[in-house]
Write an enzyme that holds these catalytic residues in place. Structure first.
Site, PDB file in Angstrom:
ATOM      1  N   GLY A  29       0.834  -1.199   0.000  1.00 56.51           N
ATOM      2  CA  GLY A  29       0.000   0.000   0.000  1.00 56.51           C
ATOM      3  C   GLY A  29       0.868   1.246   0.000  1.00 56.51           C
ATOM      4  N   TYR A  30       0.449   2.258  -0.762  1.00 59.55           N
ATOM      5  CA  TYR A  30       1.221   3.500  -0.862  1.00 59.55           C
ATOM      6  C   TYR A  30       0.713   4.512   0.154  1.00 59.55           C
ATOM      7  CZ  TYR A  30       3.242   1.455  -4.946  1.00 59.55           C
ATOM      8  OH  TYR A  30       3.933   0.605  -5.773  1.00 59.55           O
ATOM      9  N   LEU A  31       1.624   5.003   0.991  1.00 60.24           N
ATOM     10  CA  LEU A  31       1.267   6.054   1.949  1.00 60.24           C
ATOM     11  C   LEU A  31       1.122   7.386   1.228  1.00 60.24           C
ATOM     12  CD1 LEU A  31       3.679   4.927   4.776  1.00 60.24           C
ATOM     13  CD2 LEU A  31       1.179   5.028   4.954  1.00 60.24           C
ATOM     14  N   ARG A  83      -5.087   2.971  -2.369  1.00 61.59           N
ATOM     15  CA  ARG A  83      -3.739   2.956  -2.975  1.00 61.59           C
ATOM     16  C   ARG A  83      -3.063   1.613  -2.683  1.00 61.59           C
ATOM     17  NH1 ARG A  83      -3.975   8.316  -0.597  1.00 61.59           N
ATOM     18  NH2 ARG A  83      -2.845   7.613   1.249  1.00 61.59           N
TER      19      ARG A  83
END
Lengths: 159, 159
Positions: A29-31, A83
């Protein structure tokens, strides 16, 4: 050939081949992703949980990986809604001591399968004859990069 | 009053007051900021170097801080170009056991000074009479938040 350069080809896969291993679940997952391409992501692969910072495209790319504990991973994962990519990775031995990494996507990307093969040389990559279970080649197609799949989902017109 | 709530007031400062301590240099740079407000930054304060992930505005905000070593800080700092704030923080004792944190900005924000005071209660914050060296109040003015200063620089029309 400079060190650190990877020679890879990527293919779509229409059907899961027979005799797969159990595979390893990967949650990524993209922060946050900056306009200049700097990305910060968390990833769980099997038991390992890490936070990774990568620079955008450049001659010399920076990649810094930090181990984080499960508690911290869970907290940060909660910030990556919309995301994310979740998939199971299977390793499939091929002729010539090659290995295909078959990714079977889940969640919003359910139904998508891709396979990536890394080669020891450009010559080996050019000499490669894809086995029948590999579908259309998508090497270099940015729509199938992890970040694009996480942000934009499965491409509509897959080819 | 729920725990974790901070009661703060923020002021611009026109002139550095006399008799300042040496202060502590703070370098803060944003790696990436997501559309939903998730931000990832690195910070050096004195000798301490950390990477922090913060969620966007929400009832319950997440903040995860990880110590990183100097080598890693330097590498990640290199990815924050155009998204940085550097300043020196001075602590100034005030009447009523209060402390002002005076930030003297450097680099692109040279010339900007702000002071923040934290209060033990809403009543104390309302009863506060600013000393003469404090300029116009900018409490709640998002243009002076660290992220805004890093991304957009010093506000043109400061008030």
């Amino acid at each position: 050939m400079p060190t650190g350069v990877e020679i890879e080809r990527k293919f779509l896969v229409q059907r899961v081949p027979d005799g797969l291993d159990a595979g390893e679940p990967i949650d990524q997952g993209y922060l946050a992703i900056a306009d200049d391409g700097v990305e910060v992501r968390v990833r769980r692969r099997g038991e390992a949980t890490v936070l990774t910072v990568k620079s955008g495209p450049a001659m010399v790319r920076v990649e810094e990986e930090m181990a984080i504990d499960e508690r911290r991973f869970e907290t940060l994962w909660g910030l990556t809604g919309g995301r994310r990519v979740s998939k199971t990775r299977h390793l499939i031995p091929l002729d010539g001591a090659l290995t295909a990494e078959l990714d079977v996507y889940a969640g919003a990307l359910e139904g998508l399968l891709t396979a990536e093969i890394e080669f020891p040389s450009v010559a080996a990559s050019e000499a490669f004859t894809p086995p029948a279970w590999l579908g259309p080649e998508v090497t270099g197609d940015k729509r199938f990069a992890a970040q694009a799949l996480a942000l934009h989902g499965r491409p509509q017109d897959e080819r």
